[in-house]
Design a protein around this motif. Structure first.
Motif, PDB file in Angstrom:
ATOM      1  N   GLY A 134      25.736  14.716  12.172  1.00  0.00           N
ATOM      2  CA  GLY A 134      26.007  16.078  11.753  1.00  0.00           C
ATOM      3  C   GLY A 134      24.754  16.775  11.279  1.00  0.00           C
ATOM      4  O   GLY A 134      23.660  16.205  11.290  1.00  0.00           O
ATOM      5  N   LEU A 135      24.940  18.012  10.863  1.00  0.00           N
ATOM      6  CA  LEU A 135      23.862  18.819  10.286  1.00  0.00           C
ATOM      7  C   LEU A 135      24.351  19.387   8.968  1.00  0.00           C
ATOM      8  O   LEU A 135      25.480  19.862   8.880  1.00  0.00           O
ATOM      9  CB  LEU A 135      23.512  19.997  11.194  1.00  0.00           C
ATOM     10  N   ALA A 136      23.498  19.334   7.972  1.00  0.00           N
ATOM     11  CA  ALA A 136      23.782  19.974   6.693  1.00  0.00           C
ATOM     12  C   ALA A 136      22.906  21.214   6.611  1.00  0.00           C
ATOM     13  O   ALA A 136      21.690  21.124   6.758  1.00  0.00           O
ATOM     14  CB  ALA A 136      23.478  19.027   5.543  1.00  0.00           C
ATOM     15  N   ARG A 137      23.525  22.350   6.390  1.00  0.00           N
ATOM     16  CA  ARG A 137      22.788  23.607   6.236  1.00  0.00           C
ATOM     17  C   ARG A 137      22.631  23.855   4.743  1.00  0.00           C
ATOM     18  O   ARG A 137      23.622  24.033   4.033  1.00  0.00           O
ATOM     19  CB  ARG A 137      23.548  24.753   6.876  1.00  0.00           C
ATOM     20  N   ARG A 138      21.399  23.853   4.277  1.00  0.00           N
ATOM     21  CA  ARG A 138      21.123  24.073   2.858  1.00  0.00           C
ATOM     22  C   ARG A 138      20.353  25.370   2.691  1.00  0.00           C
ATOM     23  O   ARG A 138      19.303  25.552   3.282  1.00  0.00           O
ATOM     24  CB  ARG A 138      20.318  22.910   2.287  1.00  0.00           C
ATOM     25  N   SER A 139      20.912  26.245   1.857  1.00  0.00           N
ATOM     26  CA  SER A 139      20.291  27.533   1.622  1.00  0.00           C
ATOM     27  C   SER A 139      20.791  28.097   0.310  1.00  0.00           C
ATOM     28  O   SER A 139      22.004  28.110   0.069  1.00  0.00           O
ATOM     29  CB  SER A 139      20.640  28.497   2.758  1.00  0.00           C
ATOM     30  N   GLY A 140      19.866  28.549  -0.530  1.00  0.00           N
ATOM     31  CA  GLY A 140      20.235  29.199  -1.777  1.00  0.00           C
ATOM     32  C   GLY A 140      21.108  28.354  -2.678  1.00  0.00           C
ATOM     33  O   GLY A 140      22.003  28.869  -3.318  1.00  0.00           O
ATOM     34  N   GLY A 141      20.891  27.037  -2.704  1.00  0.00           N
ATOM     35  CA  GLY A 141      21.669  26.153  -3.556  1.00  0.00           C
ATOM     36  C   GLY A 141      23.023  25.760  -3.004  1.00  0.00           C
ATOM     37  O   GLY A 141      23.769  25.020  -3.634  1.00  0.00           O
ATOM     38  N   GLU A 142      23.373  26.234  -1.811  1.00  0.00           N
ATOM     39  CA  GLU A 142      24.651  25.893  -1.189  1.00  0.00           C
ATOM     40  C   GLU A 142      24.414  24.956  -0.015  1.00  0.00           C
ATOM     41  O   GLU A 142      23.352  24.965   0.590  1.00  0.00           O
ATOM     42  CB  GLU A 142      25.366  27.148  -0.699  1.00  0.00           C
ATOM     43  N   GLU A 143      25.433  24.172   0.298  1.00  0.00           N
ATOM     44  CA  GLU A 143      25.341  23.261   1.436  1.00  0.00           C
ATOM     45  C   GLU A 143      26.632  23.319   2.232  1.00  0.00           C
ATOM     46  O   GLU A 143      27.716  23.280   1.667  1.00  0.00           O
ATOM     47  CB  GLU A 143      25.093  21.836   0.957  1.00  0.00           C
ATOM     48  N   ARG A 144      26.494  23.442   3.546  1.00  0.00           N
ATOM     49  CA  ARG A 144      27.619  23.371   4.479  1.00  0.00           C
ATOM     50  C   ARG A 144      27.286  22.309   5.504  1.00  0.00           C
ATOM     51  O   ARG A 144      26.137  22.184   5.916  1.00  0.00           O
ATOM     52  CB  ARG A 144      27.831  24.706   5.173  1.00  0.00           C
ATOM     53  N   ILE A 145      28.284  21.571   5.946  1.00  0.00           N
ATOM     54  CA  ILE A 145      28.047  20.477   6.893  1.00  0.00           C
ATOM     55  C   ILE A 145      28.854  20.717   8.168  1.00  0.00           C
ATOM     56  O   ILE A 145      30.028  21.066   8.118  1.00  0.00           O
ATOM     57  CB  ILE A 145      28.394  19.111   6.278  1.00  0.00           C
ATOM     58  N   LEU A 146      28.193  20.534   9.302  1.00  0.00           N
ATOM     59  CA  LEU A 146      28.824  20.567  10.618  1.00  0.00           C
ATOM     60  C   LEU A 146      28.765  19.139  11.147  1.00  0.00           C
ATOM     61  O   LEU A 146      27.684  18.616  11.417  1.00  0.00           O
ATOM     62  CB  LEU A 146      28.060  21.523  11.553  1.00  0.00           C
ATOM     63  N   ARG A 147      29.922  18.489  11.240  1.00  0.00           N
ATOM     64  CA  ARG A 147      29.987  17.099  11.714  1.00  0.00           C
ATOM     65  C   ARG A 147      30.174  17.067  13.228  1.00  0.00           C
ATOM     66  O   ARG A 147      30.898  17.888  13.804  1.00  0.00           O
ATOM     67  CB  ARG A 147      31.158  16.370  11.061  1.00  0.00           C
ATOM     68  N   PHE A 148      29.540  16.109  13.886  1.00  0.00           N
ATOM     69  CA  PHE A 148      29.655  15.947  15.328  1.00  0.00           C
ATOM     70  C   PHE A 148      29.143  14.582  15.719  1.00  0.00           C
ATOM     71  O   PHE A 148      28.631  13.840  14.895  1.00  0.00           O
ATOM     72  CB  PHE A 148      28.840  17.020  16.071  1.00  0.00           C
TER      73      PHE A 148
END
Length: 136
Positions: A55-69
């Motif tokens: 997957g990819l973890a998107r980190r920006s401005g203290g937040e994190e979102r993960i796209l699993r694949f």
């Protein structure tokens, strides 16, 4: 946007991160002991599972979102020119992928650098050549 990996990545995760950075026209940084700088920079961190990219973890401005694949197919090596990709597809999945990568959603695009979202897959395509297929 910058791409990187975990602190102790597998060779496959490093190669995957470099391919993604090249595809999106972004910079790749070897992580090592470095931390991720906070601020306005968007970091895409390759997440590993079972010895490979998961997957990819998107980190920006203290937040994190993960796209699993799972990476199911890699195309041949290709030197890519710097073109901006567009997400092609309809529905919620395409909109989420476009938002995750910060790209435009273009349901009708048929040529150029495309991120095709359909039937549980994400295909990264450059002028008709498959660069990478991800299964979500």
């Amino acid at each position: 946007m910058r791409f990187t990996t975990s602190r102790r990545p597998s060779p496959r995760a490093r190669r995957f991160g470099r391919v993604l950075a090249n595809y999106f026209g972004a910079r790749y940084m070897t992580r090592g002991k470095s931390g991720l700088e906070d601020g306005d920079e968007v970091w895409m961190v390759v997440v590993e599972g079972s010895g490979g990219p998961a997957g990819l973890a998107r980190r920006s401005g203290g937040e994190e979102r993960i796209l699993r694949f799972s990476a199911v197919q890699e195309g041949g090596a290709k030197r890519l020119t710097r073109k901006r990709a567009a997400v092609v597809g309809s529905g919620k999945a395409a909109a989420e992928v476009a938002e995750f990568f910060g790209l435009d959603l273009s349901p009708t695009a048929s040529e150029g650098r495309l991120v095709r979202v359909q039937d549980g897959t994400i295909d990264l395509v450059d002028d008709g050549d498959l660069i990478l297929r991800l299964e979500i």
